[in-house]
Scaffold this motif. Structure first.
Motif, short mmCIF file in Angstrom:
data_model
loop_
_atom_site.label_atom_id
_atom_site.label_comp_id
_atom_site.label_asym_id
_atom_site.label_seq_id
_atom_site.Cartn_x
_atom_site.Cartn_y
_atom_site.Cartn_z
N SER A 150 -9.05 -9.46 6.64
CA SER A 150 -10.50 -9.38 6.82
C SER A 150 -11.14 -8.69 5.63
O SER A 150 -10.57 -7.76 5.05
CB SER A 150 -10.84 -8.58 8.09
OG SER A 150 -10.23 -9.13 9.24
N ILE A 151 -12.35 -9.13 5.30
CA ILE A 151 -13.14 -8.47 4.26
C ILE A 151 -14.60 -8.40 4.69
O ILE A 151 -15.09 -9.25 5.43
CB ILE A 151 -13.06 -9.18 2.90
CG1 ILE A 151 -13.52 -10.64 3.01
CG2 ILE A 151 -11.67 -9.07 2.28
CD1 ILE A 151 -13.71 -11.34 1.67
N TYR A 152 -15.27 -7.35 4.22
CA TYR A 152 -16.72 -7.30 4.23
C TYR A 152 -17.19 -7.73 2.85
O TYR A 152 -16.76 -7.17 1.84
CB TYR A 152 -17.23 -5.89 4.53
CG TYR A 152 -17.09 -5.48 5.98
CD1 TYR A 152 -18.01 -5.89 6.93
CD2 TYR A 152 -16.04 -4.66 6.39
CE1 TYR A 152 -17.89 -5.51 8.25
CE2 TYR A 152 -15.91 -4.28 7.71
CZ TYR A 152 -16.84 -4.70 8.64
OH TYR A 152 -16.70 -4.33 9.96
N LEU A 153 -18.05 -8.72 2.79
CA LEU A 153 -18.72 -9.12 1.56
C LEU A 153 -20.06 -8.38 1.48
O LEU A 153 -20.85 -8.44 2.43
CB LEU A 153 -18.99 -10.61 1.53
CG LEU A 153 -17.88 -11.57 1.13
CD1 LEU A 153 -18.40 -13.00 1.18
CD2 LEU A 153 -17.38 -11.25 -0.27
N GLU A 154 -20.31 -7.69 0.39
CA GLU A 154 -21.59 -7.02 0.17
C GLU A 154 -22.25 -7.62 -1.06
O GLU A 154 -21.63 -7.71 -2.13
CB GLU A 154 -21.37 -5.52 -0.05
CG GLU A 154 -20.97 -4.74 1.20
CD GLU A 154 -22.16 -4.37 2.06
OE1 GLU A 154 -23.31 -4.66 1.66
OE2 GLU A 154 -21.94 -3.77 3.13
N VAL A 155 -23.51 -8.02 -0.93
CA VAL A 155 -24.26 -8.62 -2.04
C VAL A 155 -25.52 -7.79 -2.28
O VAL A 155 -26.23 -7.43 -1.33
CB VAL A 155 -24.65 -10.08 -1.74
CG1 VAL A 155 -25.43 -10.67 -2.92
CG2 VAL A 155 -23.42 -10.92 -1.44
N ARG A 156 -25.80 -7.47 -3.52
CA ARG A 156 -27.01 -6.73 -3.86
C ARG A 156 -28.23 -7.52 -3.41
O ARG A 156 -28.39 -8.69 -3.77
CB ARG A 156 -27.06 -6.50 -5.37
CG ARG A 156 -27.80 -5.23 -5.77
CD ARG A 156 -27.78 -5.03 -7.26
NE ARG A 156 -28.72 -5.95 -7.90
CZ ARG A 156 -28.53 -6.53 -9.07
NH1 ARG A 156 -27.41 -6.34 -9.73
NH2 ARG A 156 -29.46 -7.33 -9.58
#
Length: 261
Positions: A219-225
């Motif tokens: 699992s990953i959390y994707l974070e985008v500015r």
């Protein structure tokens, strides 16, 4: 506050949207903070409407990004409609910001002293539908991807990444997503961070702990500015980088699994 069963059911039905639930992708996409709505009986938690359009209330740009990724990857997605100020699904119930009492010093009147009945009702109409939708979407998937956005500046400090890949447990999936997204981001002039701007190993993340890691799913959390998601051209650029990266990883790790091209 009192709600009759029909009203409770209607509010719960409006809490979550499931995109392409029958798609054969190896991924389940999740957007817990995509929505800014507060159910009508809670009267915007006593806040003026403009506050519900801030990053305190919603991960700006994530609804549009998640819909694009779902469509282009042909992947199922679970999209929350209610604001994290109403109830933050990605925080355990004992955490202070499960029902955040302030916006950086500005009080949230409806969250200052919620009664036990209020908490119970919020979990019925906001938490339970999302929990069920994610649980029903997990079987048959190979990895979970939770999609979020972050502010360019926090506490007066500029964040020096454009996209973040957040992970808690290493895996071939995590390594492949990091490598591929960093390469694709570099080609586009974007910086992709490894557990930046947050380090999931030092943070709380209920969703992927509960539905991913506890079940043995990478699992990953994707974070985008978030300022990259406010203009169509930049949104298109970020979406394409993530689409290409996730497609490439899926084809490499799970060649037997159907993926979009």
């Amino acid at each position: 506050m009192r709600l009759d069963p029909a009203e409770t059911a209607a509010l719960a039905a409006d809490a979550v949207e499931c995109l392409l639930p029958e798609a054969a992708s190896p991924y389940l996409l999740i957007a817990e903070h995509a929505g800014s709505k507060v159910p009508a009986p809670w009267r915007d938690l006593g806040l003026a409407e403009p506050y519900l359009a801030t990053h305190f209330a919603v991960d700006l740009g994530i609804d549009a990004l998640t819909r694009r990724l779902s469509q282009h990857l042909q992947a199922p997605a679970v999209v929350a409609h209610y604001s994290r100020l109403f109830l933050d699904y990605n925080r355990p119930v004992e955490e202070w910001d499960h029902m955040r009492p302030d916006l950086g010093g500005i009080p949230v009147p409806g969250n200052l002293d919620p009664s036990d009945n209020d908490r119970r009702l919020r979990r019925q109409v906001g938490w339970a539908p999302l929990e069920q939708a994610i649980a029903e979407g997990v079987p048959g998937r190979r990895a979970l991807v939770s999609i979020h956005s972050f502010t360019p500046v926090m506490g007066g400090v500029r964040r020096n990444v454009d996209i973040g890949i957040l992970w808690r447990e290493p895996s071939p999936f995590v390594s492949a997503v990091l490598r591929t997204t960093q390469n694709n981001g570099k080609a586009a002039g974007l910086v992709v961070g490894d557990n930046e701007p947050y380090d999931w190993r030092q943070a709380v993340g209920y969703t992927l702990n509960r539905h991913g890691l506890q079940l043995g799913l990478p699992s990953i959390y994707l974070e985008v500015r978030n300022d990259l998601l406010t203009e169509p051209d930049r949104l298109d650029q970020v979406s394409r980088i993530l689409e290409d990266s996730l497609s490439e990883v899926a084809k490499t790790l799970w060649p037997d699994h159907a993926v979009a091209v």
